[in-house]
Design a protein around this motif. Structure first.
Motif, PDB file in Angstrom:
ATOM      1  N   GLY A  13       3.911 -16.944   0.421  1.00  0.00           N
ATOM      2  CA  GLY A  13       2.737 -16.376  -0.244  1.00  0.00           C
ATOM      3  C   GLY A  13       1.885 -17.486  -0.846  1.00  0.00           C
ATOM      4  O   GLY A  13       1.217 -17.287  -1.860  1.00  0.00           O
ATOM      5  N   ASN A  90       7.856 -16.700  -3.451  1.00  0.00           N
ATOM      6  CA  ASN A  90       6.752 -16.160  -4.264  1.00  0.00           C
ATOM      7  C   ASN A  90       6.065 -14.950  -3.641  1.00  0.00           C
ATOM      8  O   ASN A  90       5.488 -14.124  -4.359  1.00  0.00           O
ATOM      9  N   VAL A 113       9.333  -6.324   1.356  1.00  0.00           N
ATOM     10  CA  VAL A 113       8.734  -7.635   1.059  1.00  0.00           C
ATOM     11  C   VAL A 113       9.413  -8.256  -0.172  1.00  0.00           C
ATOM     12  O   VAL A 113       9.870  -9.398  -0.137  1.00  0.00           O
ATOM     13  N   GLY A 199      -3.289  -9.036  -9.575  1.00  0.00           N
ATOM     14  CA  GLY A 199      -3.452  -8.640 -10.980  1.00  0.00           C
ATOM     15  C   GLY A 199      -4.688  -7.778 -11.191  1.00  0.00           C
ATOM     16  O   GLY A 199      -4.655  -6.765 -11.898  1.00  0.00           O
TER      17      GLY A 199
END
Ligand code: NAD
Length: 265
Positions: A13, A90, A113, A199
């Motif tokens: 990622g 990550n 995932v 986010g």
């Protein structure tokens, strides 16, 4: 001399967000860095930024939920960088939903995932880094969990569950790698809310679901619950990851390090 001179890292990622920031921080600390991601163009750009820092780098297409792709990405990392002794697990996804509305396929994809992806990363890192493996020099794994593993927040039940799993798998990984003499330390980080693509998507979803009147209020309520009074930055997570990979952390394994301004305490 830099703290990660000579080290060779794979960051999943790593195309954008927290992963890209960790990749750059590792490179600034002297490590060669391979980027693994499902976003090929953005991932190559991210590797291009690393190249400008003067370390070896490359990009490999990697869907972390796929065992065969891990096999190839691990081999590509070793071939491109000349070794492999840091894995930053990550890559992760968050699909917001109240439990009363949850879709089975979304829940399964998050498990695939966030949970399967993380354990497969440890699997291939252990096999490569342990004595006799194709890299063979031990190393460090950092799994990216979340403050969501330690608090209850509405609309992220499955995500929180997957991050609790990352937390527990970190402890078992540290136990196995230690006891079996792999020379690999395994730790995780719990980031607080950060305004990355993920986010900001979450903040928007919270508004859509009706848990906050607007994005500013959604973010504001998180800031209010954070003793240090602001959101984390990607660089804050990157600094913690560099430390956990470095020789300064050589006796640290099996921990979960909150980097959340105190929100999760
Ligand atoms: P992001 O969505 O901005 O970036 C995630 C990256 O992972 C993207 O480049 C994406 O393409 C990649 N990715 C997604 N699925 C993948 C797969 N199957 N295989 C390989 N790569 C894949 O998210 P971010 O905010 O940078 O989050 C990074 C990690 O930090 C995630 O594990 C996330 O759960 C965790 N985290 C984020 C926050 C936050 O507030 N942003 C807080 C706590 C934890």
């Amino acid at each position: 001399e830099k703290s990660l001179d000579g080290r060779k890292a794979l960051v999943t990622g790593g195309a954008r967000g927290i992963g890209a920031a960790i990749a750059q921080a590792l490179a600034r600390s002297g490590a060669a860095v391979m980027i693994g991601d499902i976003l090929d163009d953005v991932g190559r750009d991210s590797a291009g930024q690393i190249a400008r820092l003067g370390v070896k780098t490359g990009f490999v297409h990697l869907d972390v939920s796929d065992d065969a792709q891990w096999e190839k990405a691990t081999a590509a990392t070793i071939a491109t960088l000349g070794g492999y002794d840091i894995l930053i697990n990550n890559a992760g996804i968050e699909i917001t939903s109240l439990i009363s509305e949850v879709r089975a396929e979304d829940a399964r994809r998050m498990c695939d995932v966030n949970i399967v992806g993380t354990v497969l990363g440890m699997k291939h890192a252990f096999r490569a880094m342990r004595p006799g493996g194709p890299a063979g020099k031990g190393g460090a794994v950092v799994n990216i969990a979340s403050v969501a593993a330690t608090i209850a927040f509405p609309s992220i039940a499955v995500y929180s569950g997957t991050k609790s799993a990352v937390d527990r798998m970190t402890r078992v990984g540290a136990m196995e790698a230690g006891k079996l003499g792999f020379g690999v330390r395994v730790n995780c980080i719990y980031p607080g809310l950060i305004p990355t693509d993920m986010g900001m998507q979450l903040a928007g979803d919270i508004v859509k679901i009706g848990l906050a009147p607007d994005v500013n209020a959604a973010v504001g309520s998180v800031v209010e619950q954070t003793p240090l009074g602001k959101l984390a930055e990607v660089g804050d997570i990157a600094n913690a990851a560099v430390f956990l990979c470095s020789n300064e952390a050589r006796f640290i394994t099996g921990i979960g390090l909150p980097v959340d301004g105190g929100m999760g305490m």
